[in-house]
Design an enzyme around this catalytic site. Structure first.
Site, short mmCIF file in Angstrom:
data_model
loop_
_atom_site.label_atom_id
_atom_site.label_comp_id
_atom_site.label_asym_id
_atom_site.label_seq_id
_atom_site.Cartn_x
_atom_site.Cartn_y
_atom_site.Cartn_z
N CYS B 86 0.84 -1.20 0.00
CA CYS B 86 0.00 0.00 0.00
C CYS B 86 0.87 1.25 0.00
CB CYS B 86 -0.96 -0.07 1.20
SG CYS B 86 -2.22 1.19 1.19
N HIS B 203 -3.09 -5.67 0.87
CA HIS B 203 -2.62 -5.76 2.25
C HIS B 203 -2.48 -7.21 2.69
CE1 HIS B 203 -3.01 -1.55 3.68
NE2 HIS B 203 -3.84 -1.47 2.65
N GLU B 205 -1.13 -8.29 5.33
CA GLU B 205 -1.32 -8.40 6.79
C GLU B 205 -2.79 -8.47 7.17
OE1 GLU B 205 -0.94 -5.69 5.21
OE2 GLU B 205 -1.93 -4.02 6.22
#
Ligand SMILES: Nc1ncnc2c1ncn2[C@@H]1O[C@H](COP(=O)(O)OP(=O)(O)O)[C@@H](O)[C@H]1O
Ligand SMILES: [Mg+2]
Lengths: 91, 237, 743, 91
Positions: B86, B203, B205
């Site tokens: 990002c 993303h 994560e």
């Protein structure tokens, strides 16, 4: 010393925002707007002895941070004290 | 493997990465302040998502010039791994560590949604546990994720298989309808020449636990660690 | 300087929004004429927005006690204990007036303000919810407002890094001249680490932290205390601009400063800025304060004391530090590149003393400022109410095609999917969001524990206008029911009361009734009101909005793994309808969408039944017995079933269903009538017996009504198929109903 | 007819972008940049018989759409065909 930087997308790059604004204008009846591109304007007050020195510093700022030269071209214009309002301004 | 998660003013995925690394893959991890230049005790540096410096000028522009990013040059030269997600991807591009640039989404709006990613390059440390053609699911959350590179840069990127992920349909079709932001050729993630610096808009994560809706993001970290086990053996494709 | 200041007169006071009576009161409190600066202080702090002049008398009726309550009304936000040592801090605020004037910045600064209310309590914001009301969505002006408001919320929340996980958007012509922007924020803090807006300890330093002060927003509080008229244009220069990046730095710096132990108290400079903080903080602590305005970081030149005190520049806090630890505090803020400047000290009181370049410009007892006037104005039901209630919806013809009617309702902008809005919001940052927007309530896990919280906001102006008391109660019930459907036990309510001018008896009556309704529901459901906000004067040129109390409810799930979402998961699950049969088309979405009417009577509300239904649903969810739970709200049973069929398409496929309903008085009432305490659940066939046993214990009416599966939504009544529509068609109507207006 | 619109925040309004950029420049060693404000640049090609007519149309566009007059001021400059590049431009 007042300096004005105009940052524009490079000619070949699609300006999606400009196109959207143009469409919106057409929707409001402004069919006479034929082309439109959106860019950035940065007004900087810079400490410098001469206009040339100011422009050189600002050119450095542009290269280091203000513009991304992959995407954008920039133009630096000096705005002399007496000419703060551009001559052709309407308001 | 020792991880460092960089914190710029305005970063917000730092805690999420830290959590996944320490609690899910259970590796040593610390935060790295944006002014730090000493990365010598790290194996992998993560540039997380967020709005560094508000992204008020251009996404990633100011952070791209920060001390920690300058220090990344040497870190990468010494064989360190860098993962930018990002805002981290935007920063890597602005810093010139990756080619190209990320522009405002074509829809001119922010987008937070799930995306499917077609894996194209499995020769990087981050993807070596994956199959070419595999489709991963990961969320995106950005307003400026439209990847752009000029034609020569793009040609060079393709020639060296620098495109790692493209936005695709669930069954791997790279089509316009699957492209959430107008990226050129649906590019979602690219890697540098040595394969050690990966940037992607999605993303990982946020896709690292079943409770959060999926674990495909974990595959990148597990590849890096060499712990990915598929069919009982690591790296069996 | 005094020479350049306007002379203080009654006319000037009036111009600042004070009445003649209030002006006399000020003189009586001070024992003299106020200075210009002092008059400014009073005008801001005695504005409706800050002083709750018309509402305080009624607000005291709200129940604000509960064993798990850690902080009730009176601080920046309320707090409840969720167990395992954690507390949830939450509050809702309106930003209606600023958002009408400048939708993007108005909504953005609304988010900024409520975030600060949460992190001044020491809590890290973990979720935002936005409750929005607009006029007709097909009006281009509405589109512009919706666009501006949603992108303002998106910009501020996303940049700051707090996920927006829920909310509502509803449309009615009454909001076209006065949209509503209510934002709720939820934060997480250790239960024993809650900070308060106190100015304790004589001699403690007072710090100004955050962005510099400019002339923005001067008289914002006064503006929020007036109706819109043609002068609204002239009031425009007061627009404030948000800076989410600075706010993020302020968050990190404040939490870090609090962790040092050197922070005594802290309050954000919201409405009425520095004036508000410097009087409210000492007033809460029985102290005083002395400040020097020339020390305030300034963005503009030659600001007057008046302007410095009343500016509503954003992203600023007033912090009382522990004596002798100035340097420590300064270091923390410097690390985050923020100003932290000592501007004064806590004094023994009872006065606020303000100096500018050493000269005293104001000296006022803090109590006089903080204790504004309190009015008990006349209130009476509006003359038109009885006639409107008397309308019988069943006097209208029955629809010819029930399938088409259902599709039409699913595409009604108020019911249709709001994905267009929430896909612009980061919903996941923090990686806690277990249930994203799109279900009855959002669910967020609490890392490090097994727990989760569920949150929802609700309010229905159509119901409140027809029956303010029941409507108010229904707002609490529906928000709590949404939380219960997710599996959460409601712990607290925050409310945002959006009404017209309280100077009109019928408006004040609506307000008083709504408060009583909220209070009754809170008592019955055993949830305290932890705080809220009153927004009056939501009128344009004499036309008031629908009376709109919005309630936000936070609940806890002991086991984050046991939660429910509203969509059907698979074929072959049994569908049950829990709750009473009583429904009404009065005030329903059906009556509005098909007939353009807001009239009739609401269905009866039995609060004890509501409580039992909610606890039965929770028990079923917690026992892992249900595969979906969805409450029946706008659009009634048919719409609830249709939503359960199509709303899971974000993660899976649409799942049809086949159900049989009792015919009732008339089929349109049965299918689309709205009534409280009703929930649709789905249960795996193998768990059917267990579920039945649990329901038997719950003492609620309930019955099996059908089965999930297939690609159609089929409803049978009295042996006849009355609805048979492809779920694709329903899904398309639902997906495009709102979004098509935004293209 | 080419027209250039410069859109700037009104004087009293906080320029969050400008403040952040100025701080960033200082961090990069450009302490000589003393003040900086970020605005928008819009280049429009408009069908009009005379420069005055063009300016008048664009003024309308600004009031209706291009500028948010609650927050922003705008200036319209005509760019004649032969003067596309402003005289004082450095590059
Ligand atoms: N403005 C908004 N922001 C975020 N989520 C929203 C918004 N509007 C609606 N939603 C989400 O869409 C879903 C449906 O909303 P709504 O129909 O109001 O639900 P309910 O009737 O159960 O309260 C909910 O999950 C809600 O949180
Ligand atoms: Mg609901």
């Amino acid at each position: 010393m007042k300096v004005r930087v105009l940052i524009r997308l490079k000619p070949g790059i699609l300006d999606v925002q400009g196109a959207a604004v143009l469409r919106a204008l057409a929707g409001l009846g402004f069919a006479d707007a034929r082309e439109l591109r959106v860019g950035k304007l940065i007004d900087i007050e810079v400490d410098a002895a001469t206009p040339a020195a100011a422009q050189q510093r600002v050119d450095e700022m542009c290269r280091k941070l203000l513009a991304n030269t992959i995407l954008e071209d920039y133009t630096i214009e000096a705005v002399e004290a007496g000419r703060l309002a551009p001559r052709q301004a309407v308001r | 493997m020792r991880f460092g998660v960089v914190v710029f003013p305005g970063t917000w995925s730092d805690c999420d990465f830290h959590y996944v690394i320490s609690e899910v893959i259970r590796q040593p991890v610390k935060y790295v302040w944006h002014r730090d230049r000493n990365l010598s005790d790290l194996d992998c540096v993560i540039l997380p998502g967020g709005f560094s410096y508000g992204d008020y000028l251009r996404a990633g522009a100011v952070a791209g010039k920060s001390p920690v990013v300058e220090a990344l040059l040497e870190f990468v030269a010494n064989g360190g791994y860098v993962l930018g997600s990002c805002n981290g991807f935007q920063i890597l591009c602005e810093a010139g560590l990756l080619p190209g640039v990320l522009m405002r989404n074509e829809c001119l709006q922010y987008r937070c949604q799930s995306t499917n990613l077609l894996v194209e390059n499995v020769e990087t440390p981050f993807t070596r546990g994956l199959r070419a053609g595999q489709v991963l699911t990961m969320p995106i959350s950005h307003g400026e994720g439209k990847y752009y590179a000029d034609p020569p840069t793009l040609a060079a990127l393709k020639a060296r298989h620098g495109i790692v992920f493209r936005y695709a349909t669930a069954d791997g079709q790279v089509v316009k309808a699957a492209n959430p932001n107008g990226s050129v050729e649906n590019i979602a993630g690219v890697v540098n020449e040595t394969g050690t610096v990966l940037g992607l808009m999605p993303h990982p994560e946020r896709a690292a636990e079943t409770a959060m809706g999926g674990t495909d993001g974990l595959l990148l970290l597990q590849s890096l660690l060499g712990t990915l086990v598929e069919d009982g053996t690591f790296l069996k494709r | 300087m005094a020479g350049t200041e306007p002379k203080v007169t009654l006319d000037l006071a009036r111009g600042l929004g004070l009445t003649a009576d209030e002006y006399d009161r000020i003189i009586a409190r001070l024992g003299r004429e106020p200075s210009y600066t002092e008059l400014g202080l009073f005008s801001a702090l005695w504005s409706e927005h800050c002083a709750y002049k018309h509402s305080r008398a009624f607000l005291s009726r709200l129940p604000t006690r509960a064993p798990h309550l850690l902080q009730g009304p009176g601080e920046n936000a309320g707090a409840v204990d969720i167990g395992d040592g954690w507390a949830i801090v939450f509050k809702m605020e309106s930003h209606n007036h600023p958002s009408f004037i400048e939708p993007f910045q108005g909504a953005a600064t609304g988010v900024g303000g409520i975030l600060r209310d949460i992190f001044t309590m020491g809590a890290r914001p973990i979720a935002i919810l936005d409750s929005l009301r607009f006029g007709d969505p097909s009006d281009p002006k509405t589109r512009q407002l919706v666009n501006g408001v949603v992108s303002g919320i998106s910009w501020y929340g996303n940049c700051f890094g707090c996920p927006t996980v829920g909310g509502e958007i509803a449309f009615a012509p009454e909001y076209s001249g006065n949209p509503l922007v209510n934002v709720m924020c939820v934060g997480l803090v250790r239960a024993d680490r809650i900070f308060r807006a106190r100015a304790e300890g004589v001699g403690n330093p007072v710090f100004y932290v955050g962005n510099k002060t400019g002339r923005d927003g001067i008289h914002g509080a006064t503006m929020a205390s007036a109706t819109f008229d043609d002068e609204a244009e002239a009031k425009r220069p007061t627009v404030q601009v948000g800076d989410p990046f600075t706010e993020k730095l302020l968050l990190e710096a404040c939490l870090e400063a609090m962790a040092t132990g050197a922070v005594v108290g802290i309050q954000d400079m919201g409405a009425a800025g520095l004036a508000c903080c410097t009087s409210e903080m000492p007033a809460r602590s029985g102290t005083g304060m002395e400040v020097e305005l020339s020390a305030v970081p300034q963005r503009e030149t030659e600001m007057t004391p008046y302007e410095l005190l009343l500016s509503e520049s954003q992203e600023r806090m007033l912090l009382v530090g522990a004596r002798g630890r100035d340097e420590e505090l300064r270091c923390v803020f410097a690390k985050w590149e923020l100003d932290a400047v000592k501007i004064g000290e806590v004094t023994a009181g009872p006065e606020l003393v303000v100096r500018h370049r050493g000269e005293p410009v104001a000296r006022v007892p803090v109590d006089a400022l903080a204790d504004g006037p309190r009015y008990d104005k006349p209130h009476a039901p509006p003359a038109w109410l009885a006639e409107r209630q008397a309308f019988d919806p069943l006097s209208l013809p029955e629809p010819a095609d029930y399938g088409a009617t259902l599709v039409r309702l699913m595409s009604a902008p108020t019911i249709a999917s709001k994905e267009w809005a929430y896909r612009q919001y980061d919903q996941q940052v923090g990686t806690n969001t277990l249930v994203l927007p799109g279900s009855d309530a959002a669910v967020l896990r609490i890392k490090g524990t097994r727990r989760a919280i569920a949150v929802s906001t609700d309010g229905n102006g159509r119901q409140v206008v027809l029956d303010p008391r029941r409507g108010g109660a229904l707002a609490v019930c529906e928000a709590a029911r949404n939380v219960s459907c997710a599996g959460g036990r409601p712990l607290g309510v925050t409310d945002c009361m959006n009404f017209g001018s309280p100077e009109r008896p019928e408006i004040l009556w609506q307000f008083a009734e709504a408060i009583d309704g909220i209070a009754e529901a809170c008592r019955a459901l055993e949830v305290p009101v932890v705080g809220g906000n009153v927004s009056f004067y939501n009128e344009t040129s004499g036309q008031a909005i629908l009376p709109t109390p919005i309630c936000g409810v936070v609940g806890v799930l002991e086991d984050a793994g046991r939660l429910a979402t509203q969509w059907f998961k698979a074929t072959g699950h049994r569908i049950a309808l829990l709750g009473p049969d009583a429904v009404s088309l009065g005030g329903s979405e059906y009556l509005w969408t098909l007939h353009g009417r807001v009239a009739g009577r609401l269905a009866p509300l039995d609060l004890e039944m509501e409580r039992r239904v909610q606890s039965a649903v929770r028990a079923a969810v917690q026992a892992g017995l249900v595969t979906a739970a969805h409450d029946c709200s706008e659009g009634g049973l048919a719409v609830a079933l249709a939503e359960s069929s199509v709303s899971g398409t974000r993660t899976g496929a649409a799942v049809g269903c086949d159900v049989t309903v009792e015919r009732g008085r008339r089929l349109d009432e049965t299918l689309f009538g709205e009534g409280p305490s009703r929930v649709v659940v789905s249960v795996e066939a193998a768990r059917q017996r267990e579920f039945e046993a649990l329901m038997a214990e719950s003492a609620i009416p309930w019955r099996w009504i059908g089965t999930t599966g297939g690609e159609r939504l089929t409803v049978r009544a009295a042996g006849r198929v009355v609805v048979d529509v492809a779920v694709d068609r329903i899904e398309h109507a639902w997906r495009s109903g709102f979004e098509r207006h935004m293209a």
